[in-house]
Design a protein around this motif. Structure first.
Motif, mmCIF file in Angstrom:
data_model
loop_
_atom_site.group_PDB
_atom_site.id
_atom_site.type_symbol
_atom_site.label_atom_id
_atom_site.label_comp_id
_atom_site.label_asym_id
_atom_site.label_seq_id
_atom_site.Cartn_x
_atom_site.Cartn_y
_atom_site.Cartn_z
ATOM 1 N N ILE A 289 0.875 -1.177 0.000
ATOM 2 C CA ILE A 289 0.000 0.000 0.000
ATOM 3 C C ILE A 289 0.906 1.219 0.000
ATOM 4 C CG2 ILE A 289 -1.721 1.323 1.279
ATOM 5 C CD1 ILE A 289 -2.570 -1.397 2.556
ATOM 6 N N SER A 290 0.830 2.023 -1.038
ATOM 7 C CA SER A 290 1.645 3.222 -1.103
ATOM 8 C C SER A 290 0.861 4.415 -0.581
ATOM 9 C CB SER A 290 2.108 3.505 -2.532
ATOM 10 O OG SER A 290 2.870 4.710 -2.546
ATOM 11 N N ASN A 291 1.423 5.060 0.426
ATOM 12 C CA ASN A 291 0.801 6.228 1.043
ATOM 13 C C ASN A 291 1.704 7.453 0.900
ATOM 14 O OD1 ASN A 291 -1.324 7.385 2.819
ATOM 15 N ND2 ASN A 291 0.333 7.586 4.290
ATOM 16 N N VAL A 292 2.488 7.478 -0.175
ATOM 17 C CA VAL A 292 3.459 8.559 -0.345
ATOM 18 C C VAL A 292 3.115 9.480 -1.511
ATOM 19 C CG1 VAL A 292 5.329 7.266 0.734
ATOM 20 C CG2 VAL A 292 4.976 7.079 -1.736
ATOM 21 N N GLY A 293 1.868 9.432 -1.972
ATOM 22 C CA GLY A 293 1.451 10.289 -3.077
ATOM 23 C C GLY A 293 1.573 9.588 -4.414
ATOM 24 N N VAL A 294 0.646 9.889 -5.317
ATOM 25 C CA VAL A 294 0.653 9.180 -6.599
ATOM 26 C C VAL A 294 1.868 9.551 -7.443
ATOM 27 C CG1 VAL A 294 -1.854 8.844 -6.671
ATOM 28 C CG2 VAL A 294 -0.862 10.881 -7.696
ATOM 29 N N SER A 295 2.333 10.790 -7.354
ATOM 30 C CA SER A 295 3.498 11.177 -8.141
ATOM 31 C C SER A 295 4.739 10.421 -7.672
ATOM 32 C CB SER A 295 3.734 12.685 -8.033
ATOM 33 O OG SER A 295 4.854 13.067 -8.800
ATOM 34 N N ASN A 296 4.975 10.376 -6.371
ATOM 35 C CA ASN A 296 6.108 9.610 -5.847
ATOM 36 C C ASN A 296 5.989 8.138 -6.208
ATOM 37 O OD1 ASN A 296 7.688 11.582 -4.670
ATOM 38 N ND2 ASN A 296 6.638 11.475 -2.705
ATOM 39 N N THR A 297 4.780 7.606 -6.107
ATOM 40 C CA THR A 297 4.569 6.181 -6.356
ATOM 41 C C THR A 297 4.878 5.820 -7.802
ATOM 42 O OG1 THR A 297 2.843 6.104 -4.664
ATOM 43 C CG2 THR A 297 2.915 4.281 -6.241
ATOM 44 N N PHE A 298 4.243 6.522 -8.729
ATOM 45 C CA PHE A 298 4.351 6.148 -10.137
ATOM 46 C C PHE A 298 5.606 6.699 -10.807
ATOM 47 C CE2 PHE A 298 -0.175 5.581 -9.295
ATOM 48 C CZ PHE A 298 -0.402 4.353 -9.878
ATOM 49 N N VAL A 317 -2.438 18.007 -14.184
ATOM 50 C CA VAL A 317 -2.587 18.452 -12.798
ATOM 51 C C VAL A 317 -1.208 18.638 -12.173
ATOM 52 C CG1 VAL A 317 -3.570 17.931 -10.534
ATOM 53 C CG2 VAL A 317 -4.767 17.207 -12.600
ATOM 54 N N LYS A 318 -0.956 19.825 -11.650
ATOM 55 C CA LYS A 318 0.334 20.140 -11.043
ATOM 56 C C LYS A 318 0.358 19.727 -9.573
ATOM 57 C CE LYS A 318 0.676 24.338 -13.874
ATOM 58 N NZ LYS A 318 0.752 25.821 -13.791
ATOM 59 N N PRO A 319 1.557 19.690 -8.991
ATOM 60 C CA PRO A 319 1.625 19.523 -7.535
ATOM 61 C C PRO A 319 1.011 20.741 -6.855
ATOM 62 C CG PRO A 319 3.777 19.189 -8.561
ATOM 63 C CD PRO A 319 2.892 19.769 -9.605
ATOM 64 N N ALA A 320 0.436 20.531 -5.675
ATOM 65 C CA ALA A 320 -0.098 21.656 -4.908
ATOM 66 C C ALA A 320 1.030 22.605 -4.525
ATOM 67 C CB ALA A 320 -0.804 21.145 -3.651
ATOM 68 N N THR A 321 0.667 23.792 -4.100
ATOM 69 C CA THR A 321 1.668 24.782 -3.728
ATOM 70 C C THR A 321 2.369 24.394 -2.434
ATOM 71 O OG1 THR A 321 2.032 27.149 -3.345
ATOM 72 C CG2 THR A 321 0.070 26.184 -2.358
ATOM 73 N N GLY A 322 3.529 24.988 -2.223
ATOM 74 C CA GLY A 322 4.223 24.826 -0.955
ATOM 75 C C GLY A 322 3.859 25.955 -0.004
ATOM 76 N N HIS A 323 4.540 26.005 1.125
ATOM 77 C CA HIS A 323 4.270 27.067 2.077
ATOM 78 C C HIS A 323 5.536 27.394 2.865
ATOM 79 C CE1 HIS A 323 4.405 23.863 5.007
ATOM 80 N NE2 HIS A 323 4.122 24.673 6.000
ATOM 81 N N ILE A 465 2.406 20.375 0.230
ATOM 82 C CA ILE A 465 1.842 19.730 1.421
ATOM 83 C C ILE A 465 0.497 19.072 1.130
ATOM 84 C CG2 ILE A 465 3.021 21.146 3.121
ATOM 85 C CD1 ILE A 465 0.523 22.885 3.287
ATOM 86 N N TYR A 466 -0.101 19.394 -0.007
ATOM 87 C CA TYR A 466 -1.437 18.878 -0.312
ATOM 88 C C TYR A 466 -1.463 17.927 -1.499
ATOM 89 C CZ TYR A 466 -3.203 22.530 2.846
ATOM 90 O OH TYR A 466 -3.457 23.324 3.934
ATOM 91 N N GLY A 467 -0.318 17.332 -1.848
ATOM 92 C CA GLY A 467 -0.300 16.383 -2.954
ATOM 93 C C GLY A 467 -0.601 17.063 -4.273
ATOM 94 N N LEU A 468 -1.520 16.488 -5.030
ATOM 95 C CA LEU A 468 -1.937 17.082 -6.300
ATOM 96 C C LEU A 468 -2.871 18.256 -6.038
ATOM 97 C CD1 LEU A 468 -2.772 13.840 -8.322
ATOM 98 C CD2 LEU A 468 -0.672 15.197 -8.425
ATOM 99 N N GLU A 469 -2.712 19.321 -6.829
ATOM 100 C CA GLU A 469 -3.563 20.490 -6.613
ATOM 101 C C GLU A 469 -5.024 20.151 -6.891
ATOM 102 O OE1 GLU A 469 -2.224 23.600 -9.157
ATOM 103 O OE2 GLU A 469 -2.794 22.569 -11.006
ATOM 104 N N HIS A 470 -5.914 20.812 -6.157
ATOM 105 C CA HIS A 470 -7.344 20.491 -6.187
ATOM 106 C C HIS A 470 -8.078 21.329 -7.236
ATOM 107 C CE1 HIS A 470 -6.117 18.631 -2.456
ATOM 108 N NE2 HIS A 470 -7.282 18.022 -2.379
ATOM 109 N N THR A 471 -7.677 21.157 -8.484
ATOM 110 C CA THR A 471 -8.326 21.815 -9.611
ATOM 111 C C THR A 471 -9.469 20.932 -10.126
ATOM 112 O OG1 THR A 471 -6.823 20.725 -11.141
ATOM 113 C CG2 THR A 471 -6.174 22.907 -10.328
#
Length: 533
Positions: A289-298, A317-323, A465-471
């Motif tokens: 079970i990969s819980n590290v984000g789909v981009s990291n996984t694939f 779909v881009k990565p979400a913004t940082g902070h 911090i939010y994985g894939l951006e929520h577009t």
């Protein structure tokens, strides 16, 4: 903090006794592991960091200060809500929550102040008090939120449908939800009103999902607004109690969490999982079970051949913004400094999109800030930290602002990078002093994190911090579901569902449901039994 209930990874450990291996100890992975463990399975959770918990962990500094890194409040934890039952289920009811009070968020637009009050009717009445001429708009808005979320619940549970059912019924569910998911928040709100100040206030919590109104899907806006509408809660003892209490349950059930376990590859043969590689050592296994984000996984853990088989493509779909975050330690108690339990959202003016879209490193705290007070929320803080208090003040932080320093070692980057952090600290402190002048003279410790800090600890490649951006495009990606086309590989985490603790927790439940082939009636019965106990 509890006594350590996790173990250091070693290649000498016999992993053949485990039925499933979870990569990443964030709330999604821990939830999936606990559901599986409760079903009699043995699960090993592997965490690359030296403490578990993902964005639920906390960190300490020498003077006794402790800060959270990701969990600042959680909603929908009233006794009648199923989310409380879910938490009770994975923590044996040991995790306690503190209600933040009648006001959970305060939004500033310039010098104008707007309170978000707990309870739907209180929320409605307070908004109407601020905007009496917009009463019908506000009523229509709340009604639209409720309609969107009813469709949303079905949309997310469709993710565990078998392929034949997804093709025959799932397409209809997705079609009806598209009415909300495929419009931006700004598009929907602009259909309700042309009052830009009201739109800015309604979008005051947009930092909770990381996109301004012009870009975010209305579906995520509706979910987040509704999630907190009945009020906010904070974990007693701090955010790290979430993972600690879950791991206690896992240990009791014969499962384990291992730290310093940096998984380098998910090994597949003929589109089946056959193992993982950790510290250049192969561990044979058939369920991951990969819980590290789909981009990291694939993009980083699977071979190109496996990736192509999964038909994985997130180019739209881009990565979400940082902070960026300023962690503040003070030499007086929260009560002495009159620190609130509620969070503060500050916007320099009503054009939220412009403030976030055109953010610059030198000006970002002047234009947008999210401020939270963990020591004021936690009833146990003063038991261990008398005459001290903490604040976290955040703003937008784009990865490209710091990219030239990304290959330099953590805590040893060059002076130019440190200067950028120091400038941010000065500007953010001025913002804090403007809103809370009583803080002057009481700040005794500070620390600044950037997207490079997030990347170092979470391994998100762009410090998001939010994985894939929520577009809107995110809600059309067909592979954001627990099952993949690789036999033995499942996904959990906020990318599968939505941002936040509850979204990631839901992903873990859906993942376990897919593995155990639980019927939804059984799933909710388990939750209800713990809720009522």
């Amino acid at each position: 903090m509890s006594k350590k209930n996790y173990e250091l990874f070693s290649t000498n450990i016999d992993f053949s006794i485990y039925d499933h291996i979870v990569i990443g100890s964030g709330i999604g992975g821990l939830t999936a592991a606990t559901w599986l463990a409760r079903a009699g399975k043995k699960v090993a959770v592997l965490e690359r960091h030296y403490v578990p918990g993902g964005f639920t962990h906390s960190f300490k500094r020498k003077q006794g200060f402790q800060w959270d890194v990701g969990v600042h409040y959680v909603g929908n934890l009233d006794k009648k809500e199923s989310l409380l039952g879910m938490f009770n289920y994975i923590t044996d009811g040991k995790l306690k929550w503190e209600f933040m009070g009648a006001i959970y968020d305060v939004v500033y637009v310039g010098d104008k102040k707007y309170e978000f009050r707990a309870g739907k009717e209180n929320f409605r009445k307070q908004l109407i008090k601020y905007f009496p001429e917009e009463e019908q708009t506000i009523n229509n808005y709340i009604s639209l939120i409720e309609k969107a979320n009813k469709r949303g619940k079905i949309f997310f549970f469709e993710k565990v449908f078998e392929p034949w059912l997804s093709k025959s019924l799932g397409w209809l569910i997705r079609k009806y939800y598209a009415k909300y998911s495929q419009k931006t928040t700004l598009d929907v709100l602009s259909e309700l009103t042309d009052n830009k100040l009201l739109i800015a206030v309604l979008c005051g919590q947009c930092g909770n999902y990381g996109l301004s109104p012009k870009y975010s899907s209305f579906a995520v806006h509706a979910m987040v607004i509704s999630h907190f509408m009945e009020g906010g809660y904070y974990p007693v003892g701090g955010a790290d109690q979430i993972s600690h209490k879950i791991i206690d349950v896992l240990n009791k059930l014969g499962s384990k969490v291992f730290i310093n376990a940096d998984v380098q590859e998910i090994i597949t043969e003929k589109n089946k999982v056959t193992g993982i590689k950790v510290d250049n050592t192969v561990i044979n296994c058939t369920s991951v079970i990969s819980n590290v984000g789909v981009s990291n996984t694939f993009n980083h853990l699977l071979s190109e051949k496996a990736k192509q088989h999964c038909k994985f493509n997130i180019k739209a779909v881009k990565p979400a913004t940082g902070h960026m975050c300023l962690y503040v330690g003070l030499n007086k108690s929260s009560a002495d400094l009159n620190l609130p339990k509620h969070n503060v959202w500050y916007y320099a003016h009503e054009n939220t999109d412009e403030l976030i879209e055109k953010a610059t490193l030198s000006e970002t705290p002047n234009n947008f800030a999210y401020i939270t007070f963990p020591s004021a929320k936690d009833p146990e803080w003063n038991l261990k930290n008398d005459q001290k208090s903490t604040i976290q003040a955040m703003s937008v932080g784009h990865y490209n602002w710091f990219a030239e320093y990304e290959n330099q070692p953590w805590m040893k980057r060059e002076l130019a990078y440190k200067k950028l952090k120091a400038d941010f600290e000065t500007t953010m402190l001025n913002r804090l002093y403007h809103l809370f002048p009583q803080l002057k003279g009481h700040v005794i410790e500070t620390e600044v994190s950037t997207p490079l800090s997030t990347k170092h600890f979470s391994n998100y490649k762009h410090g998001e911090i939010y994985g894939l951006e929520h577009t809107p495009e995110r809600f059309k990606l067909p592979f954001l579901r627990p099952k993949t086309k690789i036999k033995g590989l499942k996904l959990a985490g906020q990318d599968v569902t939505l941002v936040g603790v509850s979204g990631a927790m839901l992903s873990g439940i859906l993942c376990a449901t897919a593995i155990l082939k639980l019927r939804s009636s059984r799933l909710f019965m388990d939750i209800k039994n713990f809720q009522d106990s």
